[in-house]
Write an enzyme that holds these catalytic residues in place. Structure first.
Site, PDB file in Angstrom:
ATOM      1  CB  SER A   1      22.294   1.935 -12.131  1.00  0.00           C
ATOM      2  OG  SER A   1      23.333   1.279 -11.420  1.00  0.00           O
TER       3      SER A   1
ATOM      4  CB  SER B   1      26.188   2.659 -11.135  1.00  0.00           C
ATOM      5  OG  SER B   1      25.895   2.273 -12.450  1.00  0.00           O
TER       6      SER B   1
ATOM      7  CE  LYS C   1      22.467   0.294  -8.219  1.00  0.00           C
ATOM      8  NZ  LYS C   1      23.763   0.566  -8.870  1.00  0.00           N
TER       9      LYS C   1
END
Length: 445
Positions: A152, A176, A78
């Protein structure tokens, strides 16, 4: 010739350790799939093709290859965790373009275990929202590319669900990890505090790093590497007191039928497996929506402090502006402690809470970063009201695929426990997996 795409991390690592595959051929095959399919999925901001192949060769030359738990396994990171030599943009035009000089500790642990970093994945700006799009790209759900992958950690989830990598690293500050995992049919676990080293931005201690995988076995394996300790496989015959709740923690938000059906069917399976299963709702306070909003926005306010606000999107600027008035209150931690005190007696009676993972399917994949702040907040709240309470308490929580939506995309349930229950949650998830197996990757070919 073996096709390494679609195999689990555990299967790939075993093949590499036993010299049935080389890290280079495994990585090269996944890079070819990324090149062929990521234009439709939008998982990656950066693909490290040349560097990944060189690092695969380095793994192959290691003297401890036969002992590496992730030998030659491609992994996606990420884009809010530092990767040596790469920029960390966090989905924004306002973040610096200076390459990181060293890996975040979780990335370093993955590499030490033999994993090969093939790229950095798309996120919404400053990892604020539950949809992953912005100036660097849009992450779409591989099961239905008209829909967002979620956020996210949306790019990381999309990469795994599309078979571009077998595992990915993400984090979870208000859902997320669990939101995109639920959208994309993946297994994830947000561990409790202190289990895995956190990132530089923790939203006042609410955000935890964790795995995105296609199987419970891989989730346990990756969590063990990230935690630098073995997460043991619990006795499958052990029984737990399981509370089943269909209620949204946020007043006024309804959970749609596919998600309530998934919970009921999962509860039936757990009952047949010998668990003591009972309908029971946690005593969520009416103030939870305000508490969630205060912590969500205040975390963004702190993250945006050092950035040029003129380069931030409008929704992020408004989110940070709202949060600035809450920062001091949130920093005290009193609201989180009050929520723990309210919910702890419930978990004296139950070991595991089973809930829907989401309230409804994810929004359309669209330019949400160009839309207004209130429209974004309402879209996020209406489809993901069930994840934030467990960031506020800090307690471990999982998303596990279970069933399908009318569109054919995956559905999912959430498992929650008290601190230290990660191994127990994984054991319950494994029972759901064994009794109700799911398709590992989306049929993009």
């Amino acid at each position: 010739m073996t096709n390494w795409v679609g195999l689990t991390a555990a299967e790939i690592a075993a093949a590499v350790r036993e010299k049935r595959a080389t890290p280079r051929e495994v990585v090269a095959e996944h890079l070819a799939r990324i090149e062929r399919l990521d234009g439709r999925v939008g998982a990656f901001r950066v693909v490290r093709a040349e560097a990944a192949l060189a690092e695969a060769d380095e793994v192959a030359a290691r003297g401890d290859l036969g002992d590496l738990p992730l030998a030659g396994v491609p992994v996606a990171i990420k884009d809010n965790l530092a990767v040596r030599g790469e920029t960390m943009r966090v989905g924004s035009a306002a973040t610096p373009e200076t390459p990181a000089t060293e890996d975040h500790v979780t990335v370093a642990r993955l590499r030490a275990a033999g994993a090969v970093v093939v790229g950095l994945t798309n996120v919404p700006e400053l990892c604020v929202f539950g949809t992953s799009e912005g100036v660097h790209g849009t992450a779409r759900n591989p099961w239905d590319t008209s829909r967002t992958a979620g956020g996210s950690s949306g790019g990381s989830a999309a990469a795994v669900a599309a078979g571009l990598v077998p595992i990915a690293l993400g984090n979870d500050g208000m859902g997320s990890l669990r939101i995109p995992a639920a959208n994309c049919g993946l297994v994830t676990i947000k561990p409790g505090p202190g289990v895995v080293p956190a990132g530089s931005s923790t939203w006042f201690g609410m955000s935890e790093n964790g795995p995105l995988t296609t199987t419970v076995e891989d989730a346990r394996l990756l969590l063990s590497v990230l935690a630098d300790t073995d997460v043991v496989r619990k006795d499958p015959s052990a029984t737990h007191r399981v509370a089943v709740s269909l209620r949204s923690p946020i007043a006024g938000v309804a959970v749609t039928r596919p998600y309530t059906t998934a919970v009921r069917e999962a509860a039936e399976l757990l009952m047949k497996a010998g668990h003591r299963v009972r309908r029971a709702d946690p005593p969520y306070p009416l103030s939870l929506s305000l508490t969630s909003l205060a912590h969500w926005t205040a975390g963004t306010a702190v993250d945006a402090e050092s950035l040029d606000r003129r380069l931030l999107t409008r929704r992020t600027r408004v989110h940070a502006a709202v949060g600035r008035r809450f920062v001091n209150t949130v920093r005290s931690g009193e609201a989180r402690q009050a929520l723990r005190r309210r919910l702890e007696p419930f978990f004296d009676e139950y070991d595991v809470l089973l809930t829907p993972a989401l309230a409804r399917r994810s929004p359309q994949a669209a330019a949400w970063h160009e839309r207004g702040w209130l429209r974004n907040v309402l879209a996020n709240t209406n489809y993901s009201p069930l994840t934030p309470p467990w960031n506020l308490t800090g307690w471990p929580a999982m998303s596990v695929p279970f069933g399908t939506l009318p569109s054919g995309a995956p559905c999912a349930v959430q498992l929650v426990g008290l601190p230290g229950s990660e191994a127990d949650l994984l054991a319950v998830a494994e029972q759901l997996e064994e009794r109700h197996p799911w398709q590992r990757t989306a049929p993009l070919d």
